[in-house]
Design a protein around this motif. Structure first.
Motif, PDB file in Angstrom:
ATOM      1  N   TYR A 138       0.835  -1.203   0.000  1.00 52.26           N
ATOM      2  CA  TYR A 138       0.000   0.000   0.000  1.00 52.26           C
ATOM      3  C   TYR A 138       0.870   1.253   0.000  1.00 52.26           C
ATOM      4  CZ  TYR A 138      -3.022   3.700   1.828  1.00 52.26           C
ATOM      5  OH  TYR A 138      -3.688   4.879   2.014  1.00 52.26           O
ATOM      6  N   ILE A 139       0.534   2.209  -0.859  1.00 58.39           N
ATOM      7  CA  ILE A 139       1.269   3.464  -0.948  1.00 58.39           C
ATOM      8  C   ILE A 139       0.432   4.642  -0.457  1.00 58.39           C
ATOM      9  CG2 ILE A 139       2.477   5.074  -2.484  1.00 58.39           C
ATOM     10  CD1 ILE A 139       3.921   2.424  -2.131  1.00 58.39           C
ATOM     11  N   ASP A 140      -0.790   4.763  -0.985  1.00 59.26           N
ATOM     12  CA  ASP A 140      -1.592   5.953  -0.649  1.00 59.26           C
ATOM     13  C   ASP A 140      -3.028   5.735  -1.089  1.00 59.26           C
ATOM     14  OD1 ASP A 140      -2.165   8.461   0.291  1.00 59.26           O
ATOM     15  OD2 ASP A 140      -1.093   9.551  -1.279  1.00 59.26           O
ATOM     16  N   ASN A 141      -3.908   6.640  -0.684  1.00 54.97           N
ATOM     17  CA  ASN A 141      -5.284   6.651  -1.183  1.00 54.97           C
ATOM     18  C   ASN A 141      -5.658   8.074  -1.551  1.00 54.97           C
ATOM     19  OD1 ASN A 141      -7.097   7.913   1.104  1.00 54.97           O
ATOM     20  ND2 ASN A 141      -5.640   6.557   2.133  1.00 54.97           N
ATOM     21  N   ALA A 142      -6.622   8.197  -2.434  1.00 56.44           N
ATOM     22  CA  ALA A 142      -7.047   9.531  -2.887  1.00 56.44           C
ATOM     23  C   ALA A 142      -8.551   9.545  -3.093  1.00 56.44           C
ATOM     24  CB  ALA A 142      -6.336   9.900  -4.190  1.00 56.44           C
ATOM     25  N   ASP A 143      -9.162  10.695  -2.803  1.00 53.24           N
ATOM     26  CA  ASP A 143     -10.593  10.879  -3.056  1.00 53.24           C
ATOM     27  C   ASP A 143     -10.830  11.052  -4.552  1.00 53.24           C
ATOM     28  OD1 ASP A 143     -11.211  10.778  -0.350  1.00 53.24           O
ATOM     29  OD2 ASP A 143     -10.892  12.926  -0.095  1.00 53.24           O
ATOM     30  N   VAL A 144     -11.981  10.575  -4.999  1.00 53.11           N
ATOM     31  CA  VAL A 144     -12.389  10.785  -6.384  1.00 53.11           C
ATOM     32  C   VAL A 144     -13.438  11.892  -6.394  1.00 53.11           C
ATOM     33  CG1 VAL A 144     -13.436   9.770  -8.436  1.00 53.11           C
ATOM     34  CG2 VAL A 144     -11.973   8.371  -6.963  1.00 53.11           C
ATOM     35  N   VAL A 145     -13.131  12.988  -7.074  1.00 51.46           N
ATOM     36  CA  VAL A 145     -14.022  14.144  -7.133  1.00 51.46           C
ATOM     37  C   VAL A 145     -14.395  14.384  -8.594  1.00 51.46           C
ATOM     38  CG1 VAL A 145     -14.327  16.584  -6.614  1.00 51.46           C
ATOM     39  CG2 VAL A 145     -12.936  15.142  -5.094  1.00 51.46           C
ATOM     40  N   GLU A 146     -15.672  14.195  -8.903  1.00 48.27           N
ATOM     41  CA  GLU A 146     -16.164  14.351 -10.274  1.00 48.27           C
ATOM     42  C   GLU A 146     -15.331  13.517 -11.248  1.00 48.27           C
ATOM     43  OE1 GLU A 146     -16.333  18.505 -11.128  1.00 48.27           O
ATOM     44  OE2 GLU A 146     -18.067  18.854  -9.837  1.00 48.27           O
ATOM     45  N   GLY A 147     -15.015  12.306 -10.822  1.00 45.79           N
ATOM     46  CA  GLY A 147     -14.304  11.370 -11.688  1.00 45.79           C
ATOM     47  C   GLY A 147     -12.801  11.530 -11.713  1.00 45.79           C
ATOM     48  N   GLN A 148     -12.257  12.482 -10.953  1.00 41.60           N
ATOM     49  CA  GLN A 148     -10.824  12.748 -11.008  1.00 41.60           C
ATOM     50  C   GLN A 148     -10.163  12.487  -9.650  1.00 41.60           C
ATOM     51  OE1 GLN A 148     -10.588  16.787 -12.552  1.00 41.60           O
ATOM     52  NE2 GLN A 148     -10.447  15.993 -14.651  1.00 41.60           N
ATOM     53  N   PHE A 149      -8.909  12.041  -9.697  1.00 45.93           N
ATOM     54  CA  PHE A 149      -8.151  11.798  -8.471  1.00 45.93           C
ATOM     55  C   PHE A 149      -6.680  12.093  -8.735  1.00 45.93           C
ATOM     56  CE2 PHE A 149      -8.508   7.861 -10.893  1.00 45.93           C
ATOM     57  CZ  PHE A 149      -7.200   7.385 -10.935  1.00 45.93           C
ATOM     58  N   GLU A 150      -5.917  12.259  -7.648  1.00 51.37           N
ATOM     59  CA  GLU A 150      -4.501  12.579  -7.795  1.00 51.37           C
ATOM     60  C   GLU A 150      -3.721  12.067  -6.584  1.00 51.37           C
ATOM     61  OE1 GLU A 150      -1.532  16.443  -8.437  1.00 51.37           O
ATOM     62  OE2 GLU A 150      -3.719  16.699  -8.460  1.00 51.37           O
ATOM     63  N   PHE A 151      -2.542  11.493  -6.855  1.00 48.65           N
ATOM     64  CA  PHE A 151      -1.608  11.085  -5.815  1.00 48.65           C
ATOM     65  C   PHE A 151      -0.343  11.926  -5.942  1.00 48.65           C
ATOM     66  CE2 PHE A 151      -3.977   7.209  -6.922  1.00 48.65           C
ATOM     67  CZ  PHE A 151      -4.459   6.826  -5.676  1.00 48.65           C
ATOM     68  N   GLU A 152       0.229  12.298  -4.803  1.00 49.19           N
ATOM     69  CA  GLU A 152       1.541  12.934  -4.796  1.00 49.19           C
ATOM     70  C   GLU A 152       2.548  11.906  -4.295  1.00 49.19           C
ATOM     71  OE1 GLU A 152       2.468  15.792  -5.938  1.00 49.19           O
ATOM     72  OE2 GLU A 152       0.454  16.528  -6.442  1.00 49.19           O
ATOM     73  N   ILE A 153       3.515  11.535  -5.141  1.00 49.25           N
ATOM     74  CA  ILE A 153       4.467  10.476  -4.831  1.00 49.25           C
ATOM     75  C   ILE A 153       5.831  11.069  -4.490  1.00 49.25           C
ATOM     76  CG2 ILE A 153       5.568   8.375  -5.668  1.00 49.25           C
ATOM     77  CD1 ILE A 153       2.552   8.187  -5.361  1.00 49.25           C
ATOM     78  N   ASN A 154       6.330  10.732  -3.332  1.00 51.68           N
ATOM     79  CA  ASN A 154       7.663  11.194  -2.938  1.00 51.68           C
ATOM     80  C   ASN A 154       8.728  10.548  -3.815  1.00 51.68           C
ATOM     81  OD1 ASN A 154       6.726  12.801  -0.804  1.00 51.68           O
ATOM     82  ND2 ASN A 154       6.706  11.064   0.595  1.00 51.68           N
TER      83      ASN A 154
END
Length: 448
Positions: free
Chosen positions: A47-63
């Motif tokens: 597991y790395i991260d989770n992100a909310d989906v808002v109007e079909g879009q999501f984003e992760f910030e990866i170190n």
């Protein structure tokens, strides 16, 4: 001193800002509220991260510290629905249709993924043409037709080799290059007349371009996927016994190729067991488990998988159900001692399970109308009171209280992992079916 201090500040700020974004769009928008990101390695996922989906879009910030490799974005983890992509220290942006992710996945940003995806599309198209000519060659009986097909075959083979070489060169220095080079498929220089010799050659050369000393390759899902194809896709037969023998031979050859890479051995053998457990192929479960998996060092085995293997072997279709006993009004009885009906349904449930509270009343109404069935209902409970209140309405059942709940020996013997769970037994207590739910069980008896 000030100059050194400024350098430290600059390096610190740079390290804090060294991030890459992974952006996705679910198109068309569906009712998914979050996405989970996992890193794939050695057949396992971290597991790395989770992100909310808002109007079909999501984003992760990866170190920047996160390793390069194959990643998965799960949009429905309970059903193992995901999109898979390469991450290699670059911005990644993609869109996909969750109803058809493999075909619809498209990258608007990521050189690695675009190169690999374009390669896959082109090489697959060329390979399909070669395969179709080979099939026609098998079927042909005219000499002139043979010559024509040979010419076409060699033309397409030349085009395929050109595509392979071009993408290997274009991807040089990329992570994608490891997978592109390893994807090169064996094709004979000319089409073959004998289907058996054709298949034997493909199997013989299947691993030619995969180098296990390449850690980027050996630690990825690529190798596990190819091993799966080698065993199951290339070794099929019309009857189960023949297919089992083909797959046994393929497994032995695959294990020889893997050698002493314990991580890959553990991953491959556990994957095999998962497939054979799903199909309840007892012969192949025993073959993999007894000859190979149980001989691995304990650190490369899964305790949970071992338990499921044991339970499946005890409860496979056609096996006599594990016996157990209980006391009722001071009298000891057992499952195997029951008599007087054609079928038995063994039900595992709990009075505190909301799903059971909804389903069991419907099950009771349905089943009491069928004369040649007896239900043995095992309540997996924390305390007696709620079980008595619920089972008081089910006086046609043989009601058994088990206060050991999930640590119960019955649960272990039958491999129960969820409730309600049903087993259908015949008059001799052999297991006829393991319905997934009440609706499936209902369909079995509605037609009788």
């Amino acid at each position: 001193m000030k100059k050194i201090f400024y350098i430290v500040i600059f390096i610190t700020c740079f390290s804090l800002q060294a991030q890459f974004s992974i952006k996705g769009t679910i198109d068309p928008d569906h009712d998914y509220s979050w996405i989970l990101l996992y890193k794939m390695q050695n057949g396992d996922q971290t597991y790395i991260d989770n992100a909310d989906v808002v109007e079909g879009q999501f984003e992760f910030e990866i170190n920047d510290s996160e390793p390069s490799g194959i990643y998965r974005a799960y949009y429905q983890i309970e059903n193992s629905l995901y999109v898979e992509f390469i991450y290699n220290k670059e911005e990644v942006e993609f869109s996909f249709d969750p109803n058809n992710p493999d075909i619809s996945l498209s990258f608007s940003q990521s050189k690695e993924n675009n190169v690999y995806q374009n390669y896959y599309k082109e090489i697959r198209s060329k390979q399909q043409k070669i395969d179709s000519i080979q099939v026609l060659y098998f079927k042909s009986s005219e000499e002139n037709r043979y010559l024509e097909l040979e010419k076409q075959y060699k033309e397409f083979l030349g085009e395929l080799n050109e595509v392979q070489a071009r993408y290997e060169k274009e991807s040089m220095g990329m992570l994608a290059n490891h997978f592109i080079s390893a994807s090169a498929q064996y094709n004979a220089e000319s089409p073959q007349k004998d289907p058996n010799r054709y298949m034997d050659a493909i199997k013989e050369h299947f691993f030619d371009n995969m180098d296990l000393s390449d850690e980027e390759l050996s630690h990825s899902t690529f190798v596990s996927d190819r091993l799966h194809d080698y065993v199951f896709y290339l070794n099929q037969a019309e009857d189960q016994n023949s297919e089992n023998e083909l797959q046994k031979d393929a497994i032995e050859k695959a294990l020889q190729w893997i050698g002493d890479d314990m991580e890959l051995l553990g991953s491959f053998e556990s994957d095999l067991l998962e497939v054979f457990l799903l199909n309840e192929n007892v012969e192949m479960i025993n073959f993999v488990n007894e000859n190979h998996y149980k001989k691995l060092p304990a650190t490369y085995q899964s305790g949970e998988l071992n338990k499921r293997v044991i339970a499946t072997l005890k409860t496979a279709i056609g096996i006599t159900a594990p016996d157990f006993s209980w006391s009722e009004n001071g009298i000891t009885n057992s499952l195997h001692a029951l008599r007087g009906t054609d079928y038995y349904i063994l039900l595992f449930f709990s009075s505190n399970c909301p799903h059971c509270q909804m389903e069991i009343p419907e099950f009771y109404k349905f089943i009491i109308g069928i004369e040649n069935i007896k239900v043995v209902a095992v309540g997996l409970e924390d305390e007696k009171g709620s079980w008595e209140a619920m089972t008081g309405n089910y006086n046609e059942f043989i009601n058994i209280l088990d206060l050991d709940k999930w640590s119960s020996q019955k649960v272990k013997d039958y491999g129960v992992t969820a409730i309600p769970t049903y087993f259908v037994l015949d008059i001799d207590k052999k297991i006829l079916a393991k319905p997934l739910d009440f609706e499936e069980l209902k369909s079995m008896f509605e037609t009788r």
